[in-house]
Design a protein around this motif. Structure first.
Motif, short mmCIF file in Angstrom:
data_model
loop_
_atom_site.label_atom_id
_atom_site.label_comp_id
_atom_site.label_asym_id
_atom_site.label_seq_id
_atom_site.Cartn_x
_atom_site.Cartn_y
_atom_site.Cartn_z
N ALA A 79 0.84 -1.19 0.00
CA ALA A 79 0.00 0.00 0.00
C ALA A 79 0.88 1.24 0.00
CB ALA A 79 -0.92 0.00 1.22
N VAL A 80 0.40 2.28 -0.66
CA VAL A 80 1.18 3.51 -0.78
C VAL A 80 1.05 4.34 0.49
CG1 VAL A 80 1.38 5.69 -2.03
CG2 VAL A 80 0.97 3.58 -3.27
N GLN A 81 2.18 4.80 1.02
CA GLN A 81 2.18 5.67 2.19
C GLN A 81 3.09 6.87 1.88
OE1 GLN A 81 3.40 3.03 5.39
NE2 GLN A 81 1.27 2.70 5.97
N ARG A 82 2.48 7.91 1.31
CA ARG A 82 3.25 9.09 0.92
C ARG A 82 3.01 10.21 1.94
NH1 ARG A 82 1.52 9.59 -5.35
NH2 ARG A 82 -0.51 9.46 -4.37
N LEU A 83 4.09 10.69 2.52
CA LEU A 83 4.00 11.78 3.49
C LEU A 83 4.81 12.96 2.99
CD1 LEU A 83 4.33 9.85 6.86
CD2 LEU A 83 2.25 10.76 5.85
#
Length: 262
Positions: A79-83
């Motif tokens: 899953a994408v986790q962009r911060l």
């Protein structure tokens, strides 16, 4: 010779825990569209994505009237986790301009979209329009996700009045969010925050919220209330952009500065 890219389909959250070789069923509206409109048939390959941003290549093993049987050809990507996450608060607008903003913002990487019933919004959602309007935005988001083949499906929040928006922004600002209100009469430009935005992740900023007003602009009392949450009003650029353009333009600048496009 260039190859034709595989079809791109949304499977919502069904990729959680899936593995190579698993059989999955694509049904519902997405299945009907794939089978009846796109006419995807057995033996074709498709790229699947879900809401958290997992993606995987799959083969169609059977095409039925309104659904597809699929077999995964690999393990799904994480899953994408962009911060920091990017949120667009978009005031409702006439002529479909708010939906144009939603479409472009989705393509440009927005993670969350908030419909705002501002004081000067000519278009207002009430009663049944609250659910219908949100559903229309969600449909726009899904179409844009498929168009640009991005991982993840942005959340469309419930429509908020200014009072509820102020409460929400105050909570988010207290939880390490940076809130920017676009205002055409501000003297401080967005680009003056370039260094701060470049270091946002290192500074612990987990979310950047961009607030865009309606065609008539943000009412002064609303602007004061938004600033009272800790939000900063900024000038996007020398031109006054339409409500359909301002938010996506700001998100593009911010995406470049925080490294999403690096």
């Amino acid at each position: 010779m260039p190859t034709t890219p595989p079809g791109f389909l949304i499977l919502d959250d069904a990729l959680a825990g899936a593995r190579e070789g698993d059989a999955l069923l694509l049904a519902g509206e997405e299945g009907r569209h794939a089978a009846k409109v796109a006419r995807i048939g057995a033996g074709e390959r498709v790229l699947l994505t879900d809401a958290p941003g997992r993606q995987v290549l799959a083969e169609v093993t059977a095409a039925r009237k309104e659904q597809l049987d699929l077999r995964l050809l690999a393990d799904p990507s994480p899953a994408v986790q962009r911060l920091p996450r990017l949120t667009l608060v978009q005031a409702l607008a006439t002529g479909g301009r708010d939906e144009q903003a939603v479409e472009s913002a989705t393509e440009l990487g927005a993670d969350r979209l908030v419909p705002w019933i501002a004081q000067r919004s000519v278009s207002v959602w009430r009663g049944e329009k609250l659910a219908k309007g949100r559903a229309k935005w969600e449909g726009t988001v899904r179409a844009a996700v498929k168009q640009c083949r991005r991982p993840g499906i942005p959340e469309v929040a419930e429509a908020v009045t200014t009072t509820r928006l102020v409460e929400d922004l105050r909570e988010r600002a207290a939880d390490s969010a940076l809130v920017l209100v676009l205002h055409e009469q501000e003297s401080v430009s967005l680009m003056t925050l370039a260094e701060e935005l470049r270091g946002a992740s290192e500074a612990g900023v987990e979310e950047i919220v961009v607030v865009v007003g309606p065609e008539g602009g943000i009412d002064e009392t609303e602007l004061d209330a938004l600033r009272g949450t800790g939000a900063r009003s900024v000038l996007l650029g020398p031109e006054v952009l339409r409500s359909s353009t301002a938010g996506p333009a700001a998100l593009a600048v911010i995406s470049a500065l925080v490294g999403r496009w690096g």
